[in-house]
Design a protein around this motif. Structure first.
Motif, PDB file in Angstrom:
ATOM      1  N   ASP A 156      -6.842  -7.538  -0.062  1.00 23.17           N
ATOM      2  CA  ASP A 156      -5.385  -7.600   0.006  1.00 23.17           C
ATOM      3  C   ASP A 156      -4.843  -6.199   0.269  1.00 23.17           C
ATOM      4  N   ASP A 157      -4.839  -5.818   1.529  1.00 22.17           N
ATOM      5  CA  ASP A 157      -4.367  -4.485   1.903  1.00 22.17           C
ATOM      6  C   ASP A 157      -2.995  -4.551   2.561  1.00 22.17           C
ATOM      7  N   ILE A 158      -2.138  -3.635   2.184  1.00 18.70           N
ATOM      8  CA  ILE A 158      -0.954  -3.289   2.968  1.00 18.70           C
ATOM      9  C   ILE A 158      -1.108  -1.786   3.147  1.00 18.70           C
TER      10      ILE A 158
ATOM     11  N   HIS B 216       6.594  -6.515   8.958  1.00 18.18           N
ATOM     12  CA  HIS B 216       6.033  -7.128   7.750  1.00 18.18           C
ATOM     13  C   HIS B 216       7.144  -7.860   6.987  1.00 18.18           C
ATOM     14  N   PRO B 217       6.869  -9.073   6.490  1.00 23.39           N
ATOM     15  CA  PRO B 217       7.890  -9.834   5.753  1.00 23.39           C
ATOM     16  C   PRO B 217       8.493  -9.061   4.584  1.00 23.39           C
ATOM     17  N   GLN B 218       7.711  -8.188   3.958  1.00 23.71           N
ATOM     18  CA  GLN B 218       8.211  -7.423   2.819  1.00 23.71           C
ATOM     19  C   GLN B 218       9.394  -6.547   3.225  1.00 23.71           C
TER      20      GLN B 218
ATOM     21  N   LYS C 279      -9.769  -3.817   7.838  1.00 26.40           N
ATOM     22  CA  LYS C 279      -9.813  -4.823   8.898  1.00 26.40           C
ATOM     23  C   LYS C 279      -8.752  -5.872   8.615  1.00 26.40           C
ATOM     24  N   ASP C 280      -7.913  -6.124   9.601  1.00 30.27           N
ATOM     25  CA  ASP C 280      -6.884  -7.156   9.439  1.00 30.27           C
ATOM     26  C   ASP C 280      -7.555  -8.504   9.183  1.00 30.27           C
ATOM     27  N   GLY C 281      -6.995  -9.264   8.230  1.00 34.66           N
ATOM     28  CA  GLY C 281      -7.520 -10.591   7.957  1.00 34.66           C
ATOM     29  C   GLY C 281      -8.776 -10.611   7.110  1.00 34.66           C
ATOM     30  N   SER C 282      -9.135  -9.497   6.482  1.00 35.57           N
ATOM     31  CA  SER C 282     -10.330  -9.474   5.634  1.00 35.57           C
ATOM     32  C   SER C 282     -10.017 -10.123   4.284  1.00 35.57           C
ATOM     33  N   ILE C 283     -11.013 -10.161   3.403  1.00 34.37           N
ATOM     34  CA  ILE C 283     -10.824 -10.768   2.074  1.00 34.37           C
ATOM     35  C   ILE C 283     -10.025  -9.850   1.158  1.00 34.37           C
TER      36      ILE C 283
END
Length: 297
Positions: A19-21, A283-285, A13-17
């Motif tokens: 740290d997923d990419i 994505h900024p990366q 889920k986007d914005g979850s706790i």
């Protein structure tokens, strides 16, 4: 149920706790470690929770390379995604088709990391990565006959014994078509730099799907590493004559020999026109990689 190859589902889920990419790594708590370890070397499908408003359901497939302890958070781990394996679905696959769950051999719908049967894996891949000839050239996008047709019609499974699913998922022409389809749909066929949405008499879009970080340099086939660009803008982006800041401001290289013409080509906002959904934006990366290794300062 058949779980021989240990296909799996990763809930995201986007914005979850966490740290997923998704195209790079997936973070999970220790409780799922033994289950995730069984998926190393095999393929998983990403899914958004059904209770999420406007959930996109199953949205991508990727291969797990290895599991490592999370370097930042105790008692969490990361599933490292094999480079070049991530592929977004277009269309994304709803949780149900014609009232029937797409994931039918379901043991625990609440588990964030869970096995997926071979039959469910094949069904979801067939729905999310339809093998067709609608994109014979870079940039072509064929809209469905009616709005949301792709979400209710189950296509014929395009895989047979001569073309195993996992082999097909690594096939470059197949991946190129899937990447183009996903990027052009997310951008509605509109160039992010010029704002143009040019269509020829046959319904063919002029925009092309561009990788921000090239596949040859380890860039993934993901929406966040993609841009819809007109042919000229694509050519300039790949050669470092234009670039983007993390805030999506359009940069023009000092090495451009006709800056006024390039400036006139850029849309009036001077920012890249990107999808509204955060998970579909650059994505900024990857933007940072392009500025460092490609953009001509």
């Amino acid at each position: 149920m058949d779980f021989e190859m240990t296909f799996g589902v990763f809930m995201h889920k986007d914005g979850s706790i966490y740290d997923d990419i998704p195209e790079v790594h997936y973070q999970f708590p220790k409780i799922y470690l033994s289950r995730a370890q069984q998926m190393v070397g095999d393929w998983i499908i990403y899914r958004e929770p059904a209770k999420l408003p406007r959930s996109k359901g199953f949205f991508a497939v990727a291969k797990v390379e290895r599991i490592i302890p999370d370097p930042d958070v105790a008692d969490r781990y990361r599933a490292i995604i094999e480079e070049g394996s991530y592929l977004p679905f277009e269309p994304t696959v709803p949780h149900k088709v014609e009232g029937q769950p797409v994931e039918r051999d379901l043991a625990n719908a609440q588990a964030a990391v869970r096995p997926l049967s071979n039959a469910d894996f094949a069904r979801i891949i067939a729905l999310g990565l339809p093998e067709d000839d609608t994109l014979p050239r870079v940039g072509e996008l064929e809209p469905p006959a009616a709005e949301n047709d792709w979400r209710v019609q189950e296509p014929h499974v395009p895989f047979d014994s001569e073309r195993p699913i996992v082999q097909t998922l690594l096939n470059r022409p197949f991946r190129d078509r899937a990447f183009r389809r996903a990027v052009l749909h997310a951008y509605d066929g509109r160039c992010a730099v010029t704002g143009w949405k040019l269509v020829n008499g046959g319904g063919r879009l002029e925009a092309e799907a561009a990788h921000i970080k090239p596949v040859s340099e380890g860039g993934p086939d993901s929406l966040r590493n993609g841009l819809a660009l007109s042919g000229t803008a694509h050519w300039m982006f790949d050669r470092g004559l234009i670039g983007l800041t993390d805030e999506l401001d359009i940069l023009v290289s000092r090495q451009v020999n006709d800056p006024s013409s390039v400036t006139a080509m850029i849309n009036p906002t001077r920012k890249a026109l990107v999808p509204g959904r955060e998970a579909e934006r650059p994505h900024p990366q990857f933007l940072a990689w392009h500025r460092e290794y490609c953009f001509k300062h």
